[in-house]
Write an enzyme that holds these catalytic residues in place. Structure first.
Site, mmCIF file in Angstrom:
data_model
loop_
_atom_site.group_PDB
_atom_site.id
_atom_site.type_symbol
_atom_site.label_atom_id
_atom_site.label_comp_id
_atom_site.label_asym_id
_atom_site.label_seq_id
_atom_site.Cartn_x
_atom_site.Cartn_y
_atom_site.Cartn_z
ATOM 1 C CG ASP A 354 1.248 -2.110 -5.637
ATOM 2 O OD1 ASP A 354 1.691 -2.383 -5.214
ATOM 3 O OD2 ASP A 354 0.829 -0.662 -6.245
ATOM 4 C CG ASP A 650 1.682 2.623 -7.257
ATOM 5 O OD1 ASP A 650 0.133 3.211 -6.757
ATOM 6 O OD2 ASP A 650 1.983 2.984 -8.043
ATOM 7 C CG ASP A 654 -3.712 2.945 -3.731
ATOM 8 O OD1 ASP A 654 -4.631 2.080 -3.348
ATOM 9 O OD2 ASP A 654 -2.479 2.924 -3.937
#
Ligand code: ATP
Length: 934
Positions: A354, A650, A654
């Site tokens: 990400d 995180d 996810d």
């Protein structure tokens, strides 16, 4: 009955009880879900607004024990020692000892006993080190819980929770004990781990009927379940084995030892080699008997050969190499939660990451606000707001004030203007900081406009809202991705007339320009509402855009290029705007200059797309506006293309993607407990560059295990071969049984261990990832071992023939020469274990100090074997003089010379190092890997 007297009785009862868990469970509230909060609170003697005192916690810890399901007791030293006697080698040695006794060879029997002792001591020492390292690693991976104790909120280790503790929960937490909910706001929990029911359950403080089934107990939060939304508080009503999860795990007191596929593979390999060895030893013994050698000698030789070739150290040394490597990784802030991750790390080809907080600093600052009245710049150094380069009074612009007010109200963060520091979501802190610059302080504004409801941020919808009271009316403050907020808006704050698609498109253009500058852009809106509990559905008044700067971390560009060199592509999958994503991706070197960003929507229907489209997609580097669900699709896409995917995530959402990835990587500081639970590895410092260190260590560990295995197996093979060849050729035995034992159980072991714990080549990251299907020892490496074994055996035979027929030595001296040759050749062989392309003098082996210590020790042991009378007699050493010694030393360097020539030019592949046979270049990248352009 008062709580004190109850505790007193309980303790007395415990004194008479056998198992503390049973008694402790009896002390816990019986039907907490059916009792009102006041009842449970009274029963557990705790005030939820204060929590337990430290003294009380300590007392209850003694009474109820630790909050653990499985206790992994440290393996005792005695048990470790006893384990050493359960190996086939010990059985064989015992057999050899018995045979020696039977034939009256007391000295030999005693010598075998000594060897057996030494072997046991080495085995014990190695295993102890491995086991203790593993135990040390396990203590690093503990879970935490936020509790209220002594009136303060603090983070404690989850296994220190006791009944009565007040636990504070928010989205992303894993519930660490059974809790009675005492309050919550939109607190929803995924209980599938316990009940198998995947629909989230909303939790409230209201009691449930006593007969309610587990999944109907909305007043309870169960250990092991995940908080996926909202926030709340609960009081611990059961811990450890007394929890519902504890009950269904059938009181497993001892946790299973987990082993990695690598260790399993080596253990299997060892078992297979044992049978092969036995077969070989029998053939050699039979041949010896047929050629008229003495029966006891041949039986002992067969046993010694069998012992020689059994690679019994393999699995345990693999564990040692893994454990020490993992400790090294932990020291570099990469905590491996799952043993097999180490192996997968070596073959990872794509890292899916990400953006916010991983590639960027996550230290945001509002740089610009754009409203219908213009664009405003924020300068924190001079503490001014500028319009067209001129400082202005922000409070004089109603639209700017309105935009900042929405930003200040719609969030959960705190900011202290005096210290210029805040806590909570960095983006929301940045909004508060910008508001404070214009004189809008959250505390004051909340007093004026108290918050009455919150609709938390959801990465799937990309917006959040809060509802506030304004005298006798209500309004909602909304912020989110610009396109989402604009879609929900049908007017602006001041501009009269319709807020049509053209007007929205103009705003989207502005957002696009800001994003292309690498800024993170949010849309802001407000909305008067009659009923604050009604969710926001549309009809918003668009207020403006706010653009935040979140600079990339300084070390990312280096990390990306290191990974790229290592054949590992880096792909960005972010929830942010495509232009922001692309700008940052370019800055850190993920995206090539002409690259574009692909949006999450473009991924839909991809599973049915033609193969060519899928492979083209899998070569892209930037994916933006990706929802957590689409991250899962992306992983599938890459895996479908044969990539081994590491995914960094995180958030609560996810978790499925982390599980689906070949390696799930969570963040230690920023990440949620749920993400951590699903991950195989945790980056304790939240830094992307730690992935590089982890990938390096992963490869080093694997290489070390390979080096060790190849070294040991080629030495063993050389011994079997030299004896077999000599027996078949009718030559004197080149190695006597005790000499074989001496070599294998004493001298080979030390260099092998040293190899297993090395720090690796400097260029481990300059070569492509290991192919996942590649076994520990590839076909080429088996050939290489055979080659080395053959050369060592040949040089020993050469020494033997020269000693016998050229120097005219007797049998004992001849055997001593070949024994010495092979012993030294095996020591020098350790230098063949360097990586191809590394320097002859400077490489991973020569840099490993342990290798030099091991060599010095072993040379000392060999000299002792030749000169110390007791040893020399036991090993039947003959006098070889200077010329015998010179012959042995000379012949012993031959295999090393051949090995070095092979390394320089030949077909032999060194552990883990695959050169391109056409170009000879070691540095090859897979064209399928994103950003892996050659
Ligand atoms: P990454 O996936 O790299 O961490 P991200 O934080 O931008 O990036 P998300 O958290 O999925 O990804 O956010 C997606 C978008 O939602 C953001 O670009 C932003 O526009 C909006 N957003 C993020 N956080 C909030 C928030 N707290 N309130 C309102 N909108 C938000």
């Amino acid at each position: 009955m008062t709580f004190d007297s109850w505790l007193h009785d309980a303790r007395r009862a415990r004194l008479h009880a056998v198992g503390s868990a049973v008694v402790s469970a009896e002390l816990l509230p019986h039907h907490p879900h059916a009792s009102p909060v006041a009842g449970v609170v009274g029963e557990l003697a705790v005030d939820p607004s204060v929590g337990l005192s430290e003294v009380e916690v300590e007392r209850r810890q003694k009474l109820f024990g630790r909050n653990l399901l499985a206790t992994r007791r440290p393996v005792s030293d005695i048990k470790l020692l006893v384990r050493q006697f359960a190996s086939p080698v010990v059985a064989l040695l015992a057999a050899a000892m018995a045979v020696s006794f039977l034939f009256g060879e007391w000295q030999q029997a005693t010598a075998i006993a000594v060897v057996l002792l030494i072997n046991t001591a080495i085995g014990y020492g190695t295993e102890r080190r491995a086991v203790r390292s593993m135990e040390a690693l396990r203590t690093l991976g503990g879970r935490n819980a936020r509790v209220r104790r002594d009136g303060r909120s603090e983070v404690v280790s989850a296994d220190a929770l006791v009944p009565g503790d007040v636990v504070l929960l928010e989205a992303g937490d894993v519930v660490s004990a059974d809790l009675r909910c005492v309050g919550g706001a939109a607190l929803s929990v995924d209980e599938s781990a316990l009940t198998g029911e995947s629909v989230p359950v909303e939790k409230t403080a209201e009691p449930n009927p006593q007969a309610a089934a587990l999944h109907e107990r909305a007043a309870m939060l169960f250990k092991g379940t995940h908080v996926i939304g909202g926030s709340g508080e609960g009081i611990v009503v059961a811990t450890g084995l007394s929890t519902e999860l504890g009950r269904i795990t059938e009181l497993v007191e001892e946790a299973q030892e987990d082993s990695s596929p690598l260790e399993d593979h080596l253990a299997r390999l060892s078992r297979q080699l044992i049978w092969l060895t036995m077969g070989l030893a029998s053939v050699v013994a039979a041949a010896g008997l047929l050629t008229g050698r003495p029966v006891p000698l041949m039986i002992e030789t067969a046993i010694a050969l069998a012992v020689a070739a059994i690679p019994e150290g393999l699995p345990i040394v693999a564990t040692l190499a893994l454990a020490r490597g993992m400790l090294r990784m932990a020291r570099h802030n990469a905590l491996v939660e799952n043993l097999s991750a180490v192996e997968t790390l070596g073959s990872t080809t794509v890292v899916l990451t990400d953006k916010t907080g991983t590639l960027t600093e996550n230290r945001m600052a509002v740089e610009r606000v754009v409203t219908a009245t213009g664009a405003f710049w924020f300068d924190y150094q001079t503490r001014t707001v500028l319009a067209a380069g001129v400082p202005i009074d922000p409070s004089a612009d109603a639209e700017l004030t309105r935009a900042l007010l929405v930003g200040v109200l719609c969030g959960n963060a705190d900011y202290d203007a005096e210290t210029d520091s805040g806590s909570g979501d960095p983006m929301e802190v940045a909004l508060l900081r910008a508001g404070a610059l214009a004189g809008l302080y959250r505390g004051e504004q909340l007093t004026l406009f108290p918050e009455v409801a919150e609709y938390p941020f959801d990465p799937a919808t990309k917006w959040m809202a809060t509802a506030h009271r304004d005298h006798d009316q209500y309004f909602a403050a909304v912020k989110g991705a610009p396109e989402v907020v604009l879609a929900l808006a049908d007017r602006t704050g001041i501009a009269p007339g319709p807020f049509d698609d053209r007007a929205k498109a103009a705003w989207l253009d502005v957002a696009e320009q800001l994003a292309a500058d690498g800024l993170r852009v949010l849309g802001l809106a407000a909305h008067p509402c009659a009923d604050p509990q009604q969710p926001v559905g549309g009809g918003l008044a668009f207020v403006g855009l706010v653009a935040l700067r979140d600079p990339p971390r300084a070390d990312i560009a280096d990390a990306v290029s290191s990974l790229c060199r290592a054949g590992i592509g880096v792909v960005m999958a972010t929830g942010d705007h495509p232009s922001t994503a692309l700008a940052i991706a370019r800055e850190v070197g993920i995206a090539a200059p002409g690259a574009t960003a692909t949006t999450g929507d473009e991924l839909s229907g991809l599973e049915d797309a033609p193969e060519a489209v899928r492979s083209e997609m899998a070569r892209r580097q930037v994916f933006a506006r990706v929802s957590p669900r689409q991250k899962l699709d992306l992983i599938e896409l890459f895996q479908g293309e044969g990539q081994i995917v590491a995914m960094i995530g995180d958030g609560v959402n996810d978790a499925p993607a982390l599980t689906k990835a070949d390696i799930g990587v969570a963040m230690g500081k920023r990440g949620t407990e749920v993400a951590r639970d699903a991950a195989d590895m945790v980056l304790l410092d939240d830094r992307f560059s730690t992935i590089v260190t982890a990938a390096r260590e992963g490869r080093v560990i694997f290489d070390n295990i390979r080096r060790f295995a190849i070294y040991l197996l080629s030495c063993n093979f050389a011994e079997v071969l030299v004896v077999a060849l000599a027996v078949f050729a009718g030559l004197p035995l080149p190695l006597l049984p005790l000499q074989i034992l001496f070599l294998n159980l004493v001298t080979d072991i030390f260099p092998a261990f040293a190899l297993a714990t090395g720090e690796g080549e400097g260029d481990v990251l300059d070569r492509p990832p290991r192919r996942p299907q590649e076994s520990i020892i590839s076909a080429g490496q088996w050939r290489m071992m055979a080659g080395y074994g053959l050369v060592i055996a040949a040089s020993a035979l050469l020494a033997l023939v020269a000693a016998r027929y050229w120097l005219g030595f007797d049998t004992a001296a001849t055997t001593t020469v070949s024994f010495l040759t092979i012993a030294l050749a095996q020591l020098w062989h350790v230098f063949d274990m360097r990586g191809r392309g590394s320097g002859v003098l400077r490489n991973a082996v020569t840099r490993n100090r342990l290798v030099w210590y091991a060599l010095a020790l072993c040379v000392g042991l060999i000299v002792a074997a030749l000169t110390v009378p007791v040893l020399a007699t036991a090993l039947q050493i003959g006098a070889i003089g200077v010329e015998g010694a010179a012959l042995a030393v000379g012949c012993s360097v031959l295999p090393l010379a051949v090995g070095q020539v092979w390394l320089a030019a030949g077909p032999v592949a060194i552990p883990g190092d695959r050169a391109d046979p056409r170009t000879g270049r070691r540095h090859r990248r897979d064209s399928q890997v994103p950003n892996g352009v050659d």
